[in-house]
Write an enzyme that holds these catalytic residues in place. Structure first.
Site, PDB file in Angstrom:
ATOM      1  N   ASN A 180     -46.814  43.870  42.500  1.00 55.01           N
ATOM      2  CA  ASN A 180     -47.525  44.781  41.594  1.00 55.01           C
ATOM      3  C   ASN A 180     -47.435  46.191  42.174  1.00 55.01           C
ATOM      4  OD1 ASN A 180     -49.963  45.352  43.298  1.00 55.01           O
ATOM      5  ND2 ASN A 180     -50.232  43.134  43.049  1.00 55.01           N
ATOM      6  N   GLY A 202     -45.219  34.745  35.142  1.00 53.79           N
ATOM      7  CA  GLY A 202     -46.443  34.083  35.578  1.00 53.79           C
ATOM      8  C   GLY A 202     -47.649  34.840  35.045  1.00 53.79           C
ATOM      9  N   ASP A 229     -39.218  26.714  45.893  1.00 53.13           N
ATOM     10  CA  ASP A 229     -39.965  27.820  46.485  1.00 53.13           C
ATOM     11  C   ASP A 229     -38.968  28.854  47.033  1.00 53.13           C
ATOM     12  OD1 ASP A 229     -41.444  29.512  48.103  1.00 53.13           O
ATOM     13  OD2 ASP A 229     -42.412  27.893  49.243  1.00 53.13           O
ATOM     14  N   ILE A 230     -39.052  30.072  46.552  1.00 51.62           N
ATOM     15  CA  ILE A 230     -38.078  31.111  46.902  1.00 51.62           C
ATOM     16  C   ILE A 230     -38.118  31.458  48.404  1.00 51.62           C
ATOM     17  CG2 ILE A 230     -39.496  33.176  46.480  1.00 51.62           C
ATOM     18  CD1 ILE A 230     -37.028  34.290  44.915  1.00 51.62           C
ATOM     19  N   VAL A 262     -45.944  34.300  43.364  1.00 47.54           N
ATOM     20  CA  VAL A 262     -44.841  34.353  44.316  1.00 47.54           C
ATOM     21  C   VAL A 262     -45.085  35.447  45.368  1.00 47.54           C
ATOM     22  CG1 VAL A 262     -43.345  35.848  42.909  1.00 47.54           C
ATOM     23  CG2 VAL A 262     -42.322  34.213  44.484  1.00 47.54           C
ATOM     24  N   ASP A 263     -45.754  36.509  44.970  1.00 47.71           N
ATOM     25  CA  ASP A 263     -46.100  37.620  45.876  1.00 47.71           C
ATOM     26  C   ASP A 263     -46.946  37.096  47.048  1.00 47.71           C
ATOM     27  OD1 ASP A 263     -46.400  40.195  46.811  1.00 47.71           O
ATOM     28  OD2 ASP A 263     -47.724  40.875  45.194  1.00 47.71           O
TER      29      ASP A 263
HETATM   30  N1  AR6 Z   1     -41.122  30.614  44.493  1.00 55.08           N
HETATM   31  C1  AR6 Z   1     -40.489  30.920  43.355  1.00 55.08           C
HETATM   32  N2  AR6 Z   1     -41.145  31.207  42.207  1.00 55.08           N
HETATM   33  C2  AR6 Z   1     -42.494  31.176  42.231  1.00 55.08           C
HETATM   34  C3  AR6 Z   1     -43.235  30.872  43.402  1.00 55.08           C
HETATM   35  C4  AR6 Z   1     -42.480  30.579  44.576  1.00 55.08           C
HETATM   36  N3  AR6 Z   1     -43.075  30.275  45.731  1.00 55.08           N
HETATM   37  N4  AR6 Z   1     -44.556  30.925  43.092  1.00 55.08           N
HETATM   38  C5  AR6 Z   1     -44.646  31.249  41.792  1.00 55.08           C
HETATM   39  N5  AR6 Z   1     -43.412  31.388  41.255  1.00 55.08           N
HETATM   40  P1  AR6 Z   1     -46.048  35.531  39.265  1.00 55.08           P
HETATM   41  P2  AR6 Z   1     -45.635  37.980  37.670  1.00 55.08           P
HETATM   42  C6  AR6 Z   1     -43.005  31.760  39.884  1.00 55.08           C
HETATM   43  O1  AR6 Z   1     -47.362  35.288  38.622  1.00 55.08           O
HETATM   44  O2  AR6 Z   1     -45.788  37.228  36.404  1.00 55.08           O
HETATM   45  C7  AR6 Z   1     -48.983  38.609  41.510  1.00 55.08           C
HETATM   46  O3  AR6 Z   1     -50.355  38.471  41.739  1.00 55.08           O
HETATM   47  C8  AR6 Z   1     -44.005  31.556  38.774  1.00 55.08           C
HETATM   48  O4  AR6 Z   1     -44.007  30.201  38.344  1.00 55.08           O
HETATM   49  O5  AR6 Z   1     -45.904  35.303  40.713  1.00 55.08           O
HETATM   50  O6  AR6 Z   1     -44.472  38.927  37.791  1.00 55.08           O
HETATM   51  C9  AR6 Z   1     -48.484  39.999  41.822  1.00 55.08           C
HETATM   52  O7  AR6 Z   1     -49.167  40.591  42.900  1.00 55.08           O
HETATM   53  C10 AR6 Z   1     -43.455  32.491  37.702  1.00 55.08           C
HETATM   54  O8  AR6 Z   1     -42.426  31.850  36.949  1.00 55.08           O
HETATM   55  O9  AR6 Z   1     -45.544  37.059  38.987  1.00 55.08           O
HETATM   56  C11 AR6 Z   1     -48.726  40.731  40.540  1.00 55.08           C
HETATM   57  O10 AR6 Z   1     -50.052  41.218  40.470  1.00 55.08           O
HETATM   58  C12 AR6 Z   1     -42.810  33.613  38.513  1.00 55.08           C
HETATM   59  O11 AR6 Z   1     -42.748  33.140  39.860  1.00 55.08           O
HETATM   60  C13 AR6 Z   1     -48.507  39.679  39.469  1.00 55.08           C
HETATM   61  O12 AR6 Z   1     -48.749  38.429  40.120  1.00 55.08           O
HETATM   62  C14 AR6 Z   1     -43.597  34.908  38.466  1.00 55.08           C
HETATM   63  O13 AR6 Z   1     -44.986  34.638  38.479  1.00 55.08           O
HETATM   64  C15 AR6 Z   1     -47.087  39.674  38.973  1.00 55.08           C
HETATM   65  O14 AR6 Z   1     -46.975  38.770  37.902  1.00 55.08           O
END
Ligand code: AR6
Length: 171
Positions: free
Chosen positions: A22, A121, A8-9, A31-32
């Site tokens: 976003n 993601g 977890d970052i 992650v956001d």
């Molecule tokens: N720590 C590290 N990595 C993580 C964590 C965490 N706690 N949680 C998820 N990931 P995503 P995107 C990974 O969907 O594709 C949001 O709703 C996850 O497994 O978070 O850039 C925003 O508001 C994946 O590999 O981001 C935007 O609307 C990576 O983080 C949209 O999602 C990115 O997944 C952005 O989509």
């Protein structure tokens, strides 16, 4: 200098954590959502102020805020591209996320920075392709610019990304 970690970052001890945000800068899932929950309301408050000034954040760009309650000093919010087959400029836009985040980090004297796997993601970017862009872009940007950054951590949440990054970093 380049490291890979799984987890977890929000738990990583670095000066700056990058958020896969976003364009609204108002939070979301993935992650956001985790960064805003863990960091508390101060982050969203600053995002709102930036939004009021510049109207959000275009794809490939980045903005910097406090990290609130996180161990980091800053959160750098960048907006990855939505994967649309790969011929809509996605690789360049994704590379811009890494470049603009590093640039902002350097301007703020950051020595250590953690990146999530941006766009892999909800935004659907193929993990292998995204990992190559991430590692190549960060390596060349650090070579080409004399920044304060000494340590870059790629924080992978899932096993597949972790394996991909380990292979790329070992090269
Ligand atoms: N720590 C590290 N990595 C993580 C964590 C965490 N706690 N949680 C998820 N990931 P995503 P995107 C990974 O969907 O594709 C949001 O709703 C996850 O497994 O978070 O850039 C925003 O508001 C994946 O590999 O981001 C935007 O609307 C990576 O983080 C949209 O999602 C990115 O997944 C952005 O989509």
């Amino acid at each position: 200098m380049l490291e890979v970690q799984q987890g977890d970052i929000t738990k990583v001890e670095v000066d700056a954590v990058v958020n896969a945000a976003n364009s609204s800068l108002l939070g979301g899932g993935g992650v956001d959502g985790t960064i805003h929950r863990a960091g508390g309301p101060a982050i969203l408050e600053e995002c709102r102020q930036i939004r009021a000034k510049q109207g959000g954040c275009p794809t490939g760009e980045a903005v910097i805020t406090t990290a609130g309650k996180l161990p980091a000093r800053f959160v750098i919010h960048t907006v990855g591209p939505v994967w649309n087959g790969g011929s809509k400029g996605e690789p360049d836009l994704l590379a811009n996320c890494y470049r603009n985040s590093l640039r902002l980090a350097g301007e703020n004297g950051v020595e250590s920075i953690a990146f999530p796997n941006i766009s892999t993601g909800v935004y659907g970017y193929p993990k292998d392709k995204a990992a190559k862009v991430a590692v190549e872009t960060v390596k060349s940007y650090l070579q080409e610019h004399n920044l304060s950054i000494k340590r870059v951590v790629f924080v992978c949440f899932d096993e597949e990304n972790y394996r991909l990054y380990q292979e790329l970093i070992a090269k």
